[in-house]
Design an enzyme around this catalytic site. Structure first.
Site, PDB file in Angstrom:
ATOM      1  N   ALA A 182       0.836  -1.210   0.000  1.00 49.84           N
ATOM      2  CA  ALA A 182       0.000   0.000   0.000  1.00 49.84           C
ATOM      3  C   ALA A 182       0.861   1.247   0.000  1.00 49.84           C
ATOM      4  O   ALA A 182       2.004   1.244   0.459  1.00 49.84           O
ATOM      5  CB  ALA A 182      -0.925   0.016   1.223  1.00 49.84           C
ATOM      6  N   CYS A 183       0.283   2.319  -0.528  1.00 50.02           N
ATOM      7  CA  CYS A 183       0.895   3.648  -0.462  1.00 50.02           C
ATOM      8  C   CYS A 183      -0.229   4.649  -0.215  1.00 50.02           C
ATOM      9  O   CYS A 183      -1.327   4.264   0.196  1.00 50.02           O
ATOM     10  CB  CYS A 183       1.686   3.964  -1.729  1.00 50.02           C
ATOM     11  SG  CYS A 183       0.676   4.120  -3.221  1.00 50.02           S
ATOM     12  N   GLN A 184       0.002   5.913  -0.471  1.00 51.73           N
ATOM     13  CA  GLN A 184      -1.006   6.917  -0.157  1.00 51.73           C
ATOM     14  C   GLN A 184      -2.163   6.929  -1.148  1.00 51.73           C
ATOM     15  O   GLN A 184      -3.326   6.996  -0.767  1.00 51.73           O
ATOM     16  CB  GLN A 184      -0.368   8.301  -0.099  1.00 51.73           C
ATOM     17  CG  GLN A 184      -1.252   9.362   0.552  1.00 51.73           C
ATOM     18  CD  GLN A 184      -1.493   9.094   2.029  1.00 51.73           C
ATOM     19  OE1 GLN A 184      -0.631   8.594   2.742  1.00 51.73           O
ATOM     20  NE2 GLN A 184      -2.688   9.415   2.503  1.00 51.73           N
ATOM     21  N   GLY A 186      -2.025   4.850  -4.334  1.00 47.68           N
ATOM     22  CA  GLY A 186      -2.113   3.615  -5.085  1.00 47.68           C
ATOM     23  C   GLY A 186      -1.129   3.449  -6.223  1.00 47.68           C
ATOM     24  O   GLY A 186      -0.922   2.329  -6.696  1.00 47.68           O
ATOM     25  N   PHE A 211      -4.165   4.601   0.975  1.00 45.93           N
ATOM     26  CA  PHE A 211      -4.689   5.070   2.253  1.00 45.93           C
ATOM     27  C   PHE A 211      -5.639   6.255   2.088  1.00 45.93           C
ATOM     28  O   PHE A 211      -6.444   6.526   2.982  1.00 45.93           O
ATOM     29  CB  PHE A 211      -3.538   5.459   3.183  1.00 45.93           C
ATOM     30  CG  PHE A 211      -2.675   4.295   3.595  1.00 45.93           C
ATOM     31  CD1 PHE A 211      -3.243   3.116   4.035  1.00 45.93           C
ATOM     32  CD2 PHE A 211      -1.298   4.385   3.548  1.00 45.93           C
ATOM     33  CE1 PHE A 211      -2.463   2.037   4.417  1.00 45.93           C
ATOM     34  CE2 PHE A 211      -0.498   3.322   3.923  1.00 45.93           C
ATOM     35  CZ  PHE A 211      -1.082   2.141   4.350  1.00 45.93           C
TER      36      PHE A 211
END
Length: 289
Positions: A182-184, A186, A211
């Site tokens: 995951a990242c902020q 996508g 997120f």
């Protein structure tokens, strides 16, 4: 379809015409084939400031065009990986269930500026791209382009690929691990999934939307995670979508803080303008005497 070992629905990808993610040509992490750093040294030096400005401008334009081409190529690769289910898709809610209820490993690949603002309990942080603090000839055009294309407004710094990303992941996780990435927003996590898949990881799960798309109860840790991806002038003035959503709930008390900041910004700008005028008059008087 292979899924995580828990009873939650996994989104399947069957339609090759589906738009899996909104891709922006302004990102600087589209091409995994160009992740190696260029040499920052140069054997030639411009003799005048004018030549330096022209060269930096030309390099900035070339860099921007390269980003567009890289993003187009990356989009095709990523769509193929998702369509063929070589990388599986999880919603943030599903990923939260997997992490909280089944202790599945969550790999957070965000840069340090976002991770420092908010993090997820039990996650492993290994950034695939991190803040580029260099000021050499190779990074200046990137910084100029990033600033001109909205970095001043969003607060997003120039990022560069972290060469230690893959070795750190390999050291931490076996290649048969069920790994949620995951990242902020996508994009960086999708780039990380591609890199990990090419390195031999076969049980990769991508958190769609990152997120930013997660509700507060989805993950345990620092909340709200949505605020980790904002910054710059837009955050200072409260003009981000995340802050508008909070303002709609909190009411005028929350909005007054940012209204005061906006008024203060105008006052500072006005004071600087008046000060510049006064200095100009003072210098003019010196020249005439």
């Amino acid at each position: 379809m292979e899924a995580l070992s828990l009873s939650i629905p996994i989104i399947s990808v069957t339609n090759s015409n589906t738009n899996y993610i909104s891709l922006s040509a302004s990102t600087n992490y589209a091409s995994l084939s160009s992740l190696h750093h260029r040499s920052s040294s140069s054997s030639t030096r411009p003799f005048t400031l004018k030549k330096t400005v022209v060269r930096v401008q030309a390099e900035s334009e070339d860099f921007e065009l390269k980003q567009v081409r890289d993003m187009a190529a990356a989009k095709k690769r990523w769509e193929a990986l998702l369509r063929d289910e070589k990388i599986k898709i999880l919603t943030p809610k599903e990923a939260g269930y997997a992490v909280q209820l089944s202790n599945k490993p969550l790999l957070d690949v965000r840069p340090s500026n976002e991770h420092n603002k908010a993090w997820v309990k039990g996650s492993t942080w290994i950034p695939i791209f991190d803040v580029d603090s260099g000021l050499d000839v190779g990074t200046i055009p990137k910084k100029v382009t990033n600033f001109a294309m909205g970095g001043w407004w969003s607060g997003m710094p120039t990022l560069s690929f972290d060469n230690s990303f893959l070795p750190k992941v390999v050291e931490k996780f076996p290649k048969d691990a069920e790994l949620i990435v995951a990242c902020q927003k996508g994009l960086r996590s999708l780039a990380a999934c591609e890199l990990l898949y090419n390195a031999g990881y076969s049980n990769l799960f991508w958190v769609q939307g990152g997120f930013d798309a997660a509700e507060e109860e989805a993950f345990e840790g620092t909340v709200p995670l949505k605020f980790a991806g904002i910054g710059g002038i837009s955050e200072f003035l409260g003009w981000t979508d995340q802050q508008r959503a909070v303002a709609a709930k909190e009411g005028w008390g929350y909005r007054l803080v940012f209204s005061a900041r906006l008024i203060g910004l105008f006052l500072v700008a006005d004071a600087l303008f008046i000060g510049a005028q006064q200095i100009g008059r003072y210098l003019q008087e010196i020249r005439t005497h």
